[in-house]
Design a protein around this motif. Structure first.
Motif, PDB file in Angstrom:
ATOM      1  N   ARG A 249       0.836  -1.201   0.000  1.00 62.07           N
ATOM      2  CA  ARG A 249       0.000   0.000   0.000  1.00 62.07           C
ATOM      3  C   ARG A 249       0.876   1.259   0.000  1.00 62.07           C
ATOM      4  N   LYS A 250       1.896   1.278   0.845  1.00 66.09           N
ATOM      5  CA  LYS A 250       2.808   2.436   0.890  1.00 66.09           C
ATOM      6  C   LYS A 250       3.499   2.627  -0.452  1.00 66.09           C
ATOM      7  N   TYR A 251       3.885   1.516  -1.079  1.00 64.73           N
ATOM      8  CA  TYR A 251       4.553   1.585  -2.384  1.00 64.73           C
ATOM      9  C   TYR A 251       3.629   2.220  -3.421  1.00 64.73           C
ATOM     10  N   LEU A 252       2.382   1.781  -3.432  1.00 63.36           N
ATOM     11  CA  LEU A 252       1.400   2.355  -4.351  1.00 63.36           C
ATOM     12  C   LEU A 252       1.178   3.839  -4.070  1.00 63.36           C
ATOM     13  N   GLN A 253       1.101   4.203  -2.816  1.00 65.35           N
ATOM     14  CA  GLN A 253       0.879   5.600  -2.453  1.00 65.35           C
ATOM     15  C   GLN A 253       2.087   6.464  -2.793  1.00 65.35           C
TER      16      GLN A 253
END
Length: 327
Positions: A249-253
């Motif tokens: 999720r952090k990577y996508l954000q």
């Protein structure tokens, strides 16, 4: 191998207490029909006879084999750290990962490399055979009938099972070769303390613009060891599953693409959660202990993921089946 000769594939092999299997693995690499490969062996704090075996091979093939020693305590990091050491060391046009208890077909790298170069692919994917007690017990886990090239978005759907398809892609890092520049330019590395490092690594790879080729008729031989972590269960499986999807999720954000890929994200989470539960039920036969793990799992999920998102992407038909609700 001549020092001036182009290295086409760097093979990265983390090794921990593999005295019974590492010779078979190394022999399958040394006898590849593609000669222009380098073999990077990373001894990850082995306490058996593994290091002696690795040193013996290194002395026999000093121009072919590079031997490294992991410089962090094993209890602080898993095979992901050793793989990252290999990524930083690799000199080949492509890189590949092989686990120390597995092996590969003798023509695998020749076939995969030639096909990848022909279509300018960044990632090439090939078949996997599960190896059991002996050669008569092998079963095909992944197989591609025809050579095919897909873009990264379609590959992501095939990985996440976003929709039904004729083929799916495994998150197994060992089932692929990767263009070295693609990995380094996109700063793609493995989580160093997770049972799901392959899941995170492969998802993040497919987020980046790349060409992926699927190649038939060659196989990675995946040794099914009943004592391995994939056949046992602990709270760490749950903790690292949750951590993996927090990281994704952090990577996508960070790349400002969560909204674009949130459907794939939730589908992937659903797939990995189902795999984790299947692993639990296979490894732990006691219902009382199963329930304790399930309670722990749902508490961890509730702490880290908004229930509203779960409901929004939940397949209502699955809820109906769970509670035996009929229309």
């Amino acid at each position: 191998m001549n020092k001036d000769q182009l290295i086409k594939v760097s093979v990265i092999v983390p090794v921990h207490n593999a005295e019974n299997t590492i010779e078979r693995c190394i022999e399958s690499l040394l006898n590849q029909s593609l000669e222009e490969i380098e073999i990077i062996l990373i001894n990850d704090h082995s306490t058996d006879n593994t290091n002696s075996i690795l040193n013996a091979y290194h002395q026999l093939y000093p121009n072919k084999i590079h031997l490294l020693q992991s410089d962090k305590p094993r209890e602080m990091c898993g095979p992901g750290y050793a793989r990252n050491m290999g990524i930083q060391t690799a000199q080949g046009t492509f890189m590949s990962f092989v686990d120390s208890d597995d092996w590969i077909d003798s023509n695998l790298y020749y076939s995969v490399y030639e096909n990848a170069v022909k279509v300018n692919a960044d990632i090439a994917i090939f078949g996997v055979k599960d190896e059991l007690l002996n050669s008569m017990c092998a079963t095909i886990r992944y197989q591609y009938q025809h050579l095919n090239v897909v873009n990264h978005k379609y590959a992501l759907h095939m990985l996440c099972h976003t929709f039904n398809n004729d083929y799916f892609i495994s998150p197994m890092a060992c089932q692929k070769i990767y263009k070295t520049n693609f990995i380094r330019q996109n700063n793609l590395y493995f989580d160093t303390d997770s049972f799901y490092e392959d899941d995170q690594f492969t998802f993040c790879c497919f987020l980046h613009n790349c060409r992926i080729i699927m190649i038939p008729d060659v196989y990675y031989h995946y040794n099914q060891n009943p004592s391995s972590i994939t056949h046992n269960f602990s709270k760490k499986h749950i903790d690292t599953l949750v951590k993996t999807f927090i990281n994704i999720r952090k990577y996508l954000q960070n790349y400002d693409c969560y909204n674009e890929y949130q459907n794939a994200y939730h589908s992937y989470f659903d797939k990995c959660l189902s795999s984790t539960l299947n692993m639990l039920f296979r490894a732990e036969p006691t219902v009382k202990i199963q329930k304790k793990y399930i309670i722990y799992l749902f508490n961890k999920l509730n702490e880290n993921f908004p229930i509203e998102e779960w409901i929004a992407y939940l397949d209502v038909q699955r809820v109906k089946r769970f509670f035996y609700i009929t229309e």
